[in-house]
Enzyme design. Structure first.
Site, PDB file in Angstrom:
ATOM      1  N   LYS A 262       0.968   4.031   0.602  1.00 27.26           N
ATOM      2  CA  LYS A 262       0.419   5.038  -0.298  1.00 27.26           C
ATOM      3  C   LYS A 262      -1.022   4.704  -0.667  1.00 27.26           C
ATOM      4  CE  LYS A 262       4.842   6.278  -2.449  1.00 27.26           C
ATOM      5  NZ  LYS A 262       5.599   6.330  -3.712  1.00 27.26           N
TER       6      LYS A 262
ATOM      7  N   TYR B 182      15.418  -4.314  -8.870  1.00 27.11           N
ATOM      8  CA  TYR B 182      16.366  -4.860  -7.892  1.00 27.11           C
ATOM      9  C   TYR B 182      17.048  -6.124  -8.409  1.00 27.11           C
ATOM     10  CZ  TYR B 182      14.319  -1.611  -4.551  1.00 27.11           C
ATOM     11  OH  TYR B 182      13.904  -0.476  -3.912  1.00 27.11           O
TER      12      TYR B 182
ATOM     13  N   HIS C 235       4.707  -2.679  -3.537  1.00 27.30           N
ATOM     14  CA  HIS C 235       4.681  -2.214  -4.915  1.00 27.30           C
ATOM     15  C   HIS C 235       3.411  -2.698  -5.610  1.00 27.30           C
ATOM     16  CE1 HIS C 235       9.345  -1.761  -5.223  1.00 27.30           C
ATOM     17  NE2 HIS C 235       8.767  -0.701  -4.676  1.00 27.30           N
TER      18      HIS C 235
ATOM     19  N   HIS D 142      15.640   5.747   2.523  1.00 29.41           N
ATOM     20  CA  HIS D 142      15.313   4.895   1.372  1.00 29.41           C
ATOM     21  C   HIS D 142      16.449   3.933   1.045  1.00 29.41           C
ATOM     22  CE1 HIS D 142      11.739   4.636  -1.044  1.00 29.41           C
ATOM     23  NE2 HIS D 142      12.445   4.383  -2.124  1.00 29.41           N
TER      24      HIS D 142
ATOM     25  N   ARG E 148       8.772   2.424   3.844  1.00 30.71           N
ATOM     26  CA  ARG E 148       9.063   3.809   3.496  1.00 30.71           C
ATOM     27  C   ARG E 148       9.162   4.604   4.796  1.00 30.71           C
ATOM     28  NH1 ARG E 148       4.787   1.959   0.210  1.00 30.71           N
ATOM     29  NH2 ARG E 148       5.331   1.812  -2.009  1.00 30.71           N
TER      30      ARG E 148
ATOM     31  N   ARG F  48      15.647   0.768   2.628  1.00 31.71           N
ATOM     32  CA  ARG F  48      14.600   0.054   1.881  1.00 31.71           C
ATOM     33  C   ARG F  48      15.209  -0.661   0.671  1.00 31.71           C
ATOM     34  NH1 ARG F  48       8.979  -0.069   0.704  1.00 31.71           N
ATOM     35  NH2 ARG F  48       8.402   0.434  -1.443  1.00 31.71           N
TER      36      ARG F  48
END
Length: 306
Positions: free
Chosen positions: A181, A285, A276, A250, A157, A253
């Site tokens: 995160k 994806y 994730h 992004h 990110r 990414r």
């Protein structure tokens, strides 16, 4: 920190969508309309703080959207679903970033919106971007090339990239530790191209910027490169490369994940690389790669078309 006013949290969320998620201007405008209406409704109900909002309040808001209220006409089911989806994303972000103590939509049934496939660019277009980044002399092209190679080579990110410190790099091992995160960290590999670009930048580019901090990527004045600054760099390079598609940090990414799966990587490995929490997030994806497989089949198999 919790208990912020709803307007402050919404402003932070919209900035996150613009810079880190790379949402287009039209998409941001739609989110802003949905969330401004939500703020207006909450303030009219004397609920200015994000921690004042309960699941019952959200359900009451959904009902008002459906039947109309005040000067607002009733919305269609699709428009209500879109509006609630905007709230869901904002409240989830607020909890993840510790702007709120709880998510009032955590147990609400999901809105049935069509899945949006991530927009990746091709390997050739990535090459065009990198060629455009290398154009010119001095420390800036070295930094820009290192930044793009870092983003595409790690799937990070943009916040993870601009907060990366020199001590997070292990160029000898071809790896970097990313701070994601919720305070989570993960170590991901750096390919040979990324290692070479970062080494060139650290040796010949970064020192010339008179850096005044530990972060790898610096702005032209030697300070830390911001998310907005990195976004602008990529936009300028994409324009220089003659790419007409919308490209944000992004996008790289998305391209990283898509190209890994196209090359045969296991979806759970890609999940770990992207950081994730759930494989369900990563599986979107696989829909992109299935579409590509269909294209190859349709053009290559002798019995695919009549």
């Amino acid at each position: 920190m919790t208990g912020q006013r709803i307007g402050q949290v919404v402003a932070t969320y919209l900035d996150h969508l613009a810079v880190e998620k790379g949402r287009s201007g039209n998409t941001l405008a739609a989110y802003r309309r949905d969330l401004d209406r939500y703020i207006e409704w909450l303030i009219a109900k004397d609920l200015p703080g994000i921690d004042d909002i309960t699941p019952d309040d959200v359900e009451a808001y959904r009902a008002d959207l459906t039947r109309g209220y005040g000067e607002h006409q009733p919305l269609s089911a699709a428009s209500v679903a879109r509006a609630v989806s905007s709230l869901r994303g904002m409240h989830k972000f607020a909890v993840a970033e510790r702007h709120a103590a709880a998510n009032p939509l955590a147990d609400a049934p999901p809105t049935n919106l069509p899945t949006r496939l991530p927009k990746a660019i091709s390997v050739e277009e990535v090459g065009q971007l990198l060629d455009a980044a290398r154009f010119g002399d001095g420390p800036i092209p070295l930094r820009d090339t290192a930044l793009l190679e870092f983003l595409y080579g790690t799937g990070s990110r943009i916040t993870e990239a601009v907060t990366c410190a020199i001590d997070d790099l292990d160029l000898g091992a071809g790896a970097v530790t990313l701070h994601g995160k919720g305070g989570k960290t993960r170590t991901v590999p750096l390919g040979n191209y990324a290692v070479a670009a970062i080494e060139a930048y650290l040796v010949r580019g970064r020192p010339a910027m008179n850096p005044n901090g530990p972060g790898v990527f610096r702005n032209s004045r030697g300070g830390p490169l911001s998310r907005q600054g990195a976004w602008a760099i990529i936009q300028n390079i994409a324009e220089r490369a003659g790419l007409t598609v919308h490209i944000s940090p992004h996008t790289l990414r998305h391209s990283y994940a898509t190209h890994l799966l196209d090359g045969g990587a296991d979806v759970r490995v890609v999940q770990e690389l992207l950081g994730h929490t759930s494989v369900v997030t990563t599986q979107v994806y696989t829909l992109v790669t299935v579409d590509r497989l269909r294209e190859v089949y349709a053009t290559s198999h002798p019995r695919a078309r009549r």
